[in-house]
Design a protein around this motif. Structure first.
Motif, PDB file in Angstrom:
ATOM      1  N   VAL A 108      -8.260 -14.984 -29.828  1.00 33.58           N
ATOM      2  CA  VAL A 108      -8.748 -13.690 -29.789  1.00 33.58           C
ATOM      3  C   VAL A 108     -10.423 -13.501 -29.738  1.00 33.58           C
ATOM      4  O   VAL A 108     -10.903 -12.575 -29.205  1.00 33.58           O
ATOM      5  CB  VAL A 108      -8.254 -13.075 -31.145  1.00 33.58           C
ATOM      6  CG1 VAL A 108      -8.810 -11.640 -31.456  1.00 33.58           C
ATOM      7  CG2 VAL A 108      -6.760 -13.094 -31.144  1.00 33.58           C
ATOM      8  N   TYR A 109     -11.129 -14.386 -30.553  1.00 31.46           N
ATOM      9  CA  TYR A 109     -12.337 -14.255 -30.341  1.00 31.46           C
ATOM     10  C   TYR A 109     -12.989 -14.469 -29.174  1.00 31.46           C
ATOM     11  O   TYR A 109     -13.784 -13.717 -28.572  1.00 31.46           O
ATOM     12  CB  TYR A 109     -13.192 -15.508 -31.287  1.00 31.46           C
ATOM     13  CG  TYR A 109     -14.618 -15.340 -31.161  1.00 31.46           C
ATOM     14  CD1 TYR A 109     -15.444 -14.539 -31.756  1.00 31.46           C
ATOM     15  CD2 TYR A 109     -15.264 -16.423 -30.597  1.00 31.46           C
ATOM     16  CE1 TYR A 109     -16.769 -14.476 -31.730  1.00 31.46           C
ATOM     17  CE2 TYR A 109     -16.834 -16.242 -30.470  1.00 31.46           C
ATOM     18  CZ  TYR A 109     -17.412 -15.376 -31.025  1.00 31.46           C
ATOM     19  OH  TYR A 109     -18.717 -15.488 -30.981  1.00 31.46           O
ATOM     20  N   GLN A 112     -12.447 -11.269 -27.097  1.00 31.58           N
ATOM     21  CA  GLN A 112     -13.324 -10.179 -27.463  1.00 31.58           C
ATOM     22  C   GLN A 112     -14.740 -10.445 -26.868  1.00 31.58           C
ATOM     23  O   GLN A 112     -15.319  -9.603 -26.372  1.00 31.58           O
ATOM     24  CB  GLN A 112     -13.479 -10.233 -29.246  1.00 31.58           C
ATOM     25  CG  GLN A 112     -13.959  -8.965 -29.456  1.00 31.58           C
ATOM     26  CD  GLN A 112     -13.362  -7.608 -29.207  1.00 31.58           C
ATOM     27  OE1 GLN A 112     -12.278  -7.417 -29.870  1.00 31.58           O
ATOM     28  NE2 GLN A 112     -14.126  -6.896 -28.700  1.00 31.58           N
ATOM     29  N   LYS A 113     -15.090 -11.779 -26.815  1.00 28.03           N
ATOM     30  CA  LYS A 113     -16.465 -12.065 -26.411  1.00 28.03           C
ATOM     31  C   LYS A 113     -16.644 -11.979 -24.844  1.00 28.03           C
ATOM     32  O   LYS A 113     -17.511 -11.393 -24.319  1.00 28.03           O
ATOM     33  CB  LYS A 113     -16.719 -13.630 -26.653  1.00 28.03           C
ATOM     34  CG  LYS A 113     -18.244 -13.740 -26.330  1.00 28.03           C
ATOM     35  CD  LYS A 113     -18.456 -15.438 -26.918  1.00 28.03           C
ATOM     36  CE  LYS A 113     -19.807 -15.765 -27.001  1.00 28.03           C
ATOM     37  NZ  LYS A 113     -20.440 -15.837 -25.613  1.00 28.03           N
ATOM     38  N   ASN A 116     -16.978  -8.216 -24.499  1.00 28.46           N
ATOM     39  CA  ASN A 116     -18.173  -7.767 -24.833  1.00 28.46           C
ATOM     40  C   ASN A 116     -19.183  -7.961 -23.885  1.00 28.46           C
ATOM     41  O   ASN A 116     -20.088  -7.068 -23.618  1.00 28.46           O
ATOM     42  CB  ASN A 116     -18.394  -8.059 -26.143  1.00 28.46           C
ATOM     43  CG  ASN A 116     -17.697  -7.283 -27.330  1.00 28.46           C
ATOM     44  OD1 ASN A 116     -16.780  -6.440 -27.259  1.00 28.46           O
ATOM     45  ND2 ASN A 116     -17.481  -7.831 -28.383  1.00 28.46           N
ATOM     46  N   ILE A 130      -7.218  -5.021 -28.799  1.00 32.54           N
ATOM     47  CA  ILE A 130      -7.244  -6.773 -28.525  1.00 32.54           C
ATOM     48  C   ILE A 130      -6.592  -7.015 -30.071  1.00 32.54           C
ATOM     49  O   ILE A 130      -7.379  -6.875 -31.329  1.00 32.54           O
ATOM     50  CB  ILE A 130      -8.608  -7.640 -28.414  1.00 32.54           C
ATOM     51  CG1 ILE A 130      -9.147  -7.094 -26.976  1.00 32.54           C
ATOM     52  CG2 ILE A 130      -8.300  -9.102 -28.430  1.00 32.54           C
ATOM     53  CD1 ILE A 130     -10.606  -7.625 -26.879  1.00 32.54           C
TER      54      ILE A 130
END
Length: 320
Positions: A108-109, A112-113, A116, A130
């Protein structure tokens, strides 16, 4: 009916409202305001001389005429999207819409990265939802309700497409930073002495890999429990003598921020055995899944950005 007034945008709104049963959710998906969706529905009602949706406490309920229109509308939108894909000029900075991405907790991180850092700077009008994946959603991916899933190779489902963004290479044992298993290269005899905390998502294996490997050499390994949360796993490892198996570079990077937990790399031969036992119909690795419903230029652009971005993040994580 004034069918000569019907257009592509109206059909997309009709399908989005039918899909979500809510005007504001349809607006989020399409990158429109809720008032613009309401105005479009009013125009559609005038064209078809029907209310199309009836408002109830649970949302907007389609009328019988809407249920009849939806299959035809889907065919028309698909044709429009093919024209859009092949002949229109796609400009990310002007593109709108919403994408839903479900991923295992470990991913997930990183997802997201990528969104972004790689996607939003070029396409600021896109919106993303997400969420952590904790059950089998392959059917929703295939029918277009979910745009992308980020998972390991053990998945099944009809009408799915997939791209691997990283192969599984090194494999690690995670444990309390003072755990004896970390003091030397672990073998199966050593591993079997400690309880296993299985990082389990929607697991397609009937028995954890380490347990099966230990049994093959005449050793029994206790299973302490299962969790699909990396954060929970770190707390449990820090407070016990349990160990867990991880092939995820993002998880290993996360461990480096948790002082009470550490890792040791499996010897190459043991890692090879794990990969061999893990083989299914696909190569052992990490995948992005998607259906074949949405062929729009924005969807394909986001897909390519996700694949490239996750491949890059994995490579950088492996080098640390």
């Amino acid at each position: 009916m004034k069918l000569d007034q019907l257009n592509y945008n109206q059909l997309k709104v009709l399908l989005a409202v039918y899909k979500h049963g809510q005007g504001h959710q349809a607006a989020n998906e399409l990158g429109m305001t809720a008032s613009a969706v309401s105005r479009t529905l009013k125009g559609l009602r005038d064209i078809f001389k029907d209310s199309l949706f009836v408002r109830r406490s649970c949302g907007l309920i389609p009328t019988e005429k809407t249920n009849q229109l939806i299959p035809l509308a889907k065919k028309l939108v698909d044709q429009y999207q093919q024209i859009e894909q092949h002949y229109s000029v796609f400009t990310p900075e002007e593109s709108g819409g919403q994408f839903t991405i479900l991923a295992y907790d470990e991913f997930v991180y990183a997802v997201q990265k990528v969104v972004n850092d790689c996607i939003l700077p070029e396409a600021p009008n896109l919106k993303f939802e997400i969420r952590t994946l904790s059950h089998d959603c392959t059917a929703e991916v295939a029918n277009g309700d979910i745009d992308f899933m980020v998972v390991y190779e053990g998945f099944e489902g009809k009408n799915l497409n997939w791209d691997m963004f990283a192969e599984t290479g090194d494999i690690y044992i995670l444990a309390n930073h003072r755990h004896p298993i970390l003091a030397k290269k672990p073998n199966l005899a050593d591993i079997s002495r400690y309880p296993l905390l299985e990082l389990d998502n929607y697991n397609d294996l009937t028995c954890p890999l380490l347990v099966n490997l230990c049994r093959e050499v005449g050793q029994e390994m206790e299973v302490a429990g299962y969790t699909d949360s990396v954060a929970t796993a770190m707390r449990l490892l820090a407070e016990s003598n349990s160990i867990t198996l991880s092939c995820n570079q993002f998880t290993r990077n996360f461990v480096e921020m948790v002082p009470q937990v550490d890792y040791v790399k499996l010897p190459d031969e043991l890692a090879r055995l794990v990969r061999e036992r893990r083989c299914t119909e696909r190569d052992v690795g990490n995948y992005i899944l998607y259906g074949d419903i949405n062929n729009s230029a924005s969807f394909n652009w986001v897909k390519s950005k996700l694949i490239y971005g996750l491949e890059r993040e994995w490579r950088l994580a492996a080098e640390r």
